[in-house]
Write a protein that holds these residues in place. Sequence first.
Motif, PDB file in Angstrom:
ATOM      1  N   ASP A  80       1.014  -1.147  -0.008  1.00 17.35           N
ATOM      2  CA  ASP A  80      -0.105   0.068  -0.028  1.00 17.35           C
ATOM      3  C   ASP A  80       0.775   1.371  -0.007  1.00 17.35           C
ATOM      4  N   LYS A  81       1.835   1.206   0.676  1.00 15.97           N
ATOM      5  CA  LYS A  81       2.708   2.418   1.081  1.00 15.97           C
ATOM      6  C   LYS A  81       3.736   2.437  -0.014  1.00 15.97           C
ATOM      7  N   ASP A  82       3.731   1.566  -0.780  1.00 14.66           N
ATOM      8  CA  ASP A  82       4.924   1.283  -1.477  1.00 14.66           C
ATOM      9  C   ASP A  82       4.853   1.615  -3.014  1.00 14.66           C
ATOM     10  N   ASP A  83       5.243   2.855  -3.321  1.00 18.10           N
ATOM     11  CA  ASP A  83       5.050   3.092  -4.596  1.00 18.10           C
ATOM     12  C   ASP A  83       6.605   3.242  -5.518  1.00 18.10           C
ATOM     13  N   GLN A  84       7.246   2.551  -4.820  1.00 15.23           N
ATOM     14  CA  GLN A  84       8.966   2.547  -5.251  1.00 15.23           C
ATOM     15  C   GLN A  84       9.185   1.553  -6.287  1.00 15.23           C
ATOM     16  N   ASN A 141       6.631   1.331 -11.570  1.00 14.00           N
ATOM     17  CA  ASN A 141       5.665   2.218 -11.645  1.00 14.00           C
ATOM     18  C   ASN A 141       5.540   3.465 -11.835  1.00 14.00           C
ATOM     19  N   GLY A 185       2.403   5.355 -12.414  1.00 12.28           N
ATOM     20  CA  GLY A 185       1.449   4.717 -11.601  1.00 12.28           C
ATOM     21  C   GLY A 185       0.866   5.468 -10.555  1.00 12.28           C
ATOM     22  N   ILE A 186       0.211   4.827  -9.755  1.00 13.01           N
ATOM     23  CA  ILE A 186      -0.333   5.635  -8.457  1.00 13.01           C
ATOM     24  C   ILE A 186       0.233   5.556  -7.421  1.00 13.01           C
ATOM     25  N   SER A 187       0.516   6.369  -6.532  1.00 13.37           N
ATOM     26  CA  SER A 187       1.120   6.342  -5.328  1.00 13.37           C
ATOM     27  C   SER A 187       0.510   6.471  -3.998  1.00 13.37           C
ATOM     28  N   LEU A 188      -0.842   6.244  -4.200  1.00 20.46           N
ATOM     29  CA  LEU A 188      -1.631   5.967  -3.065  1.00 20.46           C
ATOM     30  C   LEU A 188      -2.375   4.789  -2.568  1.00 20.46           C
ATOM     31  N   PRO A 189      -2.479   4.449  -1.491  1.00 22.00           N
ATOM     32  CA  PRO A 189      -3.195   3.145  -1.458  1.00 22.00           C
ATOM     33  C   PRO A 189      -4.618   2.934  -1.912  1.00 22.00           C
ATOM     34  N   ILE A 190      -4.998   2.059  -2.855  1.00 21.73           N
ATOM     35  CA  ILE A 190      -5.998   2.087  -3.393  1.00 21.73           C
ATOM     36  C   ILE A 190      -7.270   1.491  -2.149  1.00 21.73           C
ATOM     37  N   LYS A 192      -6.547   8.288  -8.490  1.00 19.14           N
ATOM     38  CA  LYS A 192      -5.827   9.287  -9.481  1.00 19.14           C
ATOM     39  C   LYS A 192      -6.285  10.675  -9.304  1.00 19.14           C
ATOM     40  N   GLU A 235      -4.881  12.142  -6.136  1.00 17.79           N
ATOM     41  CA  GLU A 235      -3.295  12.499  -6.329  1.00 17.79           C
ATOM     42  C   GLU A 235      -3.455  14.021  -7.029  1.00 17.79           C
ATOM     43  N   ASN A 273       2.513   9.330   2.037  1.00 20.23           N
ATOM     44  CA  ASN A 273       2.130   9.218   0.443  1.00 20.23           C
ATOM     45  C   ASN A 273       1.778  10.737   0.248  1.00 20.23           C
ATOM     46  N   THR A 316       4.110   2.044 -17.963  1.00 21.49           N
ATOM     47  CA  THR A 316       3.765   1.129 -16.917  1.00 21.49           C
ATOM     48  C   THR A 316       2.771   1.448 -15.829  1.00 21.49           C
ATOM     49  N   PRO A 317       1.843   1.690 -15.984  1.00 21.80           N
ATOM     50  CA  PRO A 317       0.889   2.454 -15.424  1.00 21.80           C
ATOM     51  C   PRO A 317      -0.060   2.053 -14.176  1.00 21.80           C
TER      52      PRO A 317
END
Lengths: 121, 218
Positions: free
Chosen positions: A9-13, A17, A20-25, A51, A54, B86, B193-194
């Motif tokens: 969840d907290k990992d957008d690293q 990505n 991508g999305i950097s928030l936990p869906i 999205k 963000e 985040n 890479t979405p």
Amino acid sequence: MKMSQNSSDKDDQSPGNKKGISLPISRVRLIMKSSPDVSSINQEALFLTTKATELFVQHLAVTSFNNGSGKETNSLSYSDLANTAEETETFHFLTDILPKKILARDYLQSLEEMKEEDADF
Amino acid sequence: WLFRSHFLSNHRVSASSAGRSEPTRIPSSMDADNSTTDASQLGIAGEYGHYVLQSQDEGEEGMNDHDDSGIKENFREQDIYLPIANVARIMKNAVPTTGKIAKDAKECVQECVSEFISFITSEASERCHQEKRKTINGEDILFAMSTLGFDMYVEPLKLYLQKFRETLKGEKGMPGVTLGDGVGDELADESFTPLPAGIITADGQQQNVMVYTTSYQQ
């Protein structure tokens, strides 16, 4: 099935990505479900909301930074946010959770003044 | 104790939010003028402690008693935020590189985010109900954005949505995937890479999509 995304969840690293999305869906979903009368949310709606959130954060941060004292001080403070909520129509819905901070004595004083004004009518 | 208004359009003020330190409280003589309805509440206190109003809502039930689905059992309503790390990261990337962000600003945006999500969701939900549907879909969300003054997000979101659909479409044979109308035939190219972190844990590992979609089909 386990919701494996909880661990990430907290990992957008993750290297792939980039866009991508950097928030936990899953958390976004929780918040959405907390609205009354929401029964189910389809995947696209969830994705879009995440999205959009963000975009919202970026939008709010930038607007507040630019409008407020940020430009001189190069920092973003709570009052920048509060001012933006009041001044920018799009963010009006935030005014109640972003009250401007004032000293208690100033508040009391303005209360007094308001009462006096009312008395004039 | 800190009182907050949350999820403004639908919810009432609930009790204090854990984790926010709030030492200051103004005596209840202030409440005489606190005639505003559920919504407007207190300033953010914590280290400021200047301006705090206590809400008089004995009549309000505790947040734990909301008549919602059972998701509340582990969270109090006003505690449902996105992780501050985040949020802070997104903010940081948005402002000029050398810019600083105050801690209370981060916390506050965190709350604004929850408010925003609820704001959009309830609007979308309403439309959904009006059309006698039960599931909120992408169109409802986009429509809500437009209605609520966030139409500037709609076009970028449509682009993201298209890419998202393309990615899903590459997962042919995955049960339970809702695609909406078919979009484009080409699969994602290599520069794209979405996939949300929540869906895929490693690049190219797509089997997790199954997990994701399944879990959201409730």
